[in-house]
Design an enzyme around this catalytic site. Sequence first.
Site, PDB file in Angstrom:
ATOM      1  N   CYS A  64      89.746  84.444  54.357  1.00  0.00           N
ATOM      2  CA  CYS A  64      88.187  83.667  53.305  1.00  0.00           C
ATOM      3  C   CYS A  64      87.852  83.036  53.747  1.00  0.00           C
ATOM      4  O   CYS A  64      87.452  82.949  55.553  1.00  0.00           O
ATOM      5  CB  CYS A  64      88.487  84.252  51.837  1.00  0.00           C
ATOM      6  SG  CYS A  64      87.061  84.479  51.590  1.00  0.00           S
ATOM      7  N   HIS A  98      91.316  88.993  50.835  1.00  0.00           N
ATOM      8  CA  HIS A  98      92.624  88.212  50.527  1.00  0.00           C
ATOM      9  C   HIS A  98      93.977  88.737  49.659  1.00  0.00           C
ATOM     10  O   HIS A  98      94.097  89.762  49.458  1.00  0.00           O
ATOM     11  CB  HIS A  98      92.141  88.111  48.839  1.00  0.00           C
ATOM     12  CG  HIS A  98      90.877  86.720  49.017  1.00  0.00           C
ATOM     13  ND1 HIS A  98      91.127  85.901  48.172  1.00  0.00           N
ATOM     14  CD2 HIS A  98      89.650  87.055  49.005  1.00  0.00           C
ATOM     15  CE1 HIS A  98      89.501  85.310  48.118  1.00  0.00           C
ATOM     16  NE2 HIS A  98      89.541  85.811  48.606  1.00  0.00           N
ATOM     17  N   GLU A 136      96.628  87.910  49.255  1.00  0.00           N
ATOM     18  CA  GLU A 136      97.314  87.802  48.498  1.00  0.00           C
ATOM     19  C   GLU A 136      97.534  88.718  47.343  1.00  0.00           C
ATOM     20  O   GLU A 136      98.706  88.007  46.342  1.00  0.00           O
ATOM     21  CB  GLU A 136      97.573  85.925  48.603  1.00  0.00           C
ATOM     22  CG  GLU A 136      95.898  85.532  47.658  1.00  0.00           C
ATOM     23  CD  GLU A 136      94.878  85.684  47.915  1.00  0.00           C
ATOM     24  OE1 GLU A 136      95.001  85.996  48.986  1.00  0.00           O
ATOM     25  OE2 GLU A 136      94.429  84.686  47.875  1.00  0.00           O
TER      26      GLU A 136
HETATM   27  N1  GLN Z   1      82.901  80.765  50.479  1.00  0.00           N
HETATM   28  C1  GLN Z   1      83.242  81.591  51.048  1.00  0.00           C
HETATM   29  C2  GLN Z   1      82.599  82.825  50.912  1.00  0.00           C
HETATM   30  O1  GLN Z   1      81.560  82.946  50.195  1.00  0.00           O
HETATM   31  C3  GLN Z   1      84.011  82.621  50.745  1.00  0.00           C
HETATM   32  C4  GLN Z   1      85.029  82.893  49.961  1.00  0.00           C
HETATM   33  C5  GLN Z   1      86.119  83.051  49.767  1.00  0.00           C
HETATM   34  O2  GLN Z   1      87.601  82.140  50.035  1.00  0.00           O
HETATM   35  N2  GLN Z   1      87.343  83.727  48.410  1.00  0.00           N
HETATM   36  O3  GLN Z   1      81.727  83.457  51.768  1.00  0.00           O
END
Ligand code: GLN
Length: 578
Positions: free
Chosen positions: A416, A542, A544
């Site tokens: 992310c 994600h 994970e």
């Molecule tokens: N802050 C980034 C976004 O909102 C990444 C979010 C995250 O790592 N879950 O796109």
Amino acid sequence: MTEVGEQRAFHSLISLRDSVSSIFSHLFYRKPINMAKYIFVTGGVTSSLGKGIFAASLAKLLQGRGYRVTIQKFDPYINVDPGTLNPYEHGECYVTEDGAETDLDLGHYERFLNVPTSQANNVTTGRVYQYVINKEREGAYLGKTVQVIPHITDEIKRRMLLLGQTGEFDIVITEIGGTVGDIEAQPYVETVRQIIWELGHSNVLVCHLTLIPYLKSAKELKTKPTQHSVKELQSYGLQPDILVCRTEHDLSEDLKRKLALFCNVDSDSVIQASDMETIYDVPLELQKENLDKTVLRKLQLPVEGEANLDKWKSFLTRLKAPTSEVRIGLVGKYIELQDAYKSIFESFIHAGVANNCKVEVECIHSEDIDETNAAEYLGHLDGLLVAPGFGSRGIEGKINAIKYVRENNIPFLGICLGMQMAVIEWGRNVLGFKDAHSTEMDPTCQHAVIAMMEEQKKIVNKGGTMRLGAYQCEIKSGTKAFEIYGKNSISERHRHRYEFNNQYMKDYEKSGMLASGINPENNLVEIVEIPSHPWFVGVQFHPELKSTVENPHPLFIGLVKASMERKRNPVQRKMQEA
Ligand code: GLN
């Protein structure tokens, strides 16, 4: 359908069901209308006793006997969900397939059971009140004073019984957050009392988790705090059926008898829960204590035979006898608090076992890495993961770390924000866009290679408004991503507002960073990789959140494997060091 719309439709169904059920309960006084059996898990003496791991372990034992089990968590705080909480406050926010931002215990439930949870599996006081207050505004209670009892407790009850009424589960385990005696937990305890009254003891069970402290000076285990917490529970009209005692030392038969006598439970219902080497040992330890048999007997279910935990046991055997070891760095800004990256740590354990390899995770504070010291922090590592996150603290450190592993052929997985920083690093250092950035951190930058998604721009509310839950991703054949997943179509969970800016796609692909996974519906970039690097992958989702004991995640398996390869190949390392 909007949440309110959904809730309304849902409410009509529930009202219909309630009318039918009340006719039945009038006909057959206190006869259960629920197919499922309910187990409630409360905690006493102190927080952090591991109610979530206990609930997941009990569920595993019952699942091993063929029961369809689900676990839900009721949290007594006022936030509607934990999505707006800082990880320092609450640890990681776990996201379900259907996009609920939930407590990290749901991660344990999924990792143990290998069954997805949903919106319905995590309820907070905030959500309950929001629902009741919305109904009050609609006029649903016209003329009535809306009160904690019965309106709030009825709504808690409706949600506690819900999953058991779907026909999908035989047993529903409900973990009640917080500690008995907390003012805010009282409506939950009262609701459990009512549920027992309505459904009867053969359908509902209360397991109370408690601490038996050891006093070094007296060389003695102490039962008094447990006695007090059980008394507290009894003062609300609730009698625990099973006492689960967290302890650092074995409980003698005498001590168990004493606990049983003073806490008014059967003598086989005092269960020892010792500290274990790993959380994955807990189901087997509880099995030794006959927890599942006692639970089944009390719920009037067949007790014969043993739970089949063959797969679980073989996982544990491999976990405890790795044939190799790798050291993988985790760069993040919340590393002081292990719970902030819970699912990542667990995914490494699953992927390590899949490779018969012990993964030593070295946590590195993103704020510590600057342009000059990256080699010092990262030079000895076999692989690197750059963590998800929000806001600007520590991001330059993440970018420096990524530059180092990219240039030094160290296997890399960016999750992310970690993926977004890999895109920015490439933009700055390969494409020469000196001010390349994300509009999250620099809204006016010239080269906004990461930008806010169109659909996000009009949103003002912060809670539950990110791109959340499972989305499809199409993987291009012949890519590293395809090699990892072995298929073209995948689905992964999301939690973000920003994305790769497709205006720059051509620049990236021409210069050697490939978008190998794309959302087929809206063209959003889901996976980037560098084909000329041994193993460099960034994912907008994600992974994970989907790794379980039975299904370790292919991206983590791949990263561990690539790290083992790098460790085995000293020539490659020497060449880079030269
Ligand atoms: N802050 C980034 C976004 O909102 C990444 C979010 C995250 O790592 N879950 O796109």
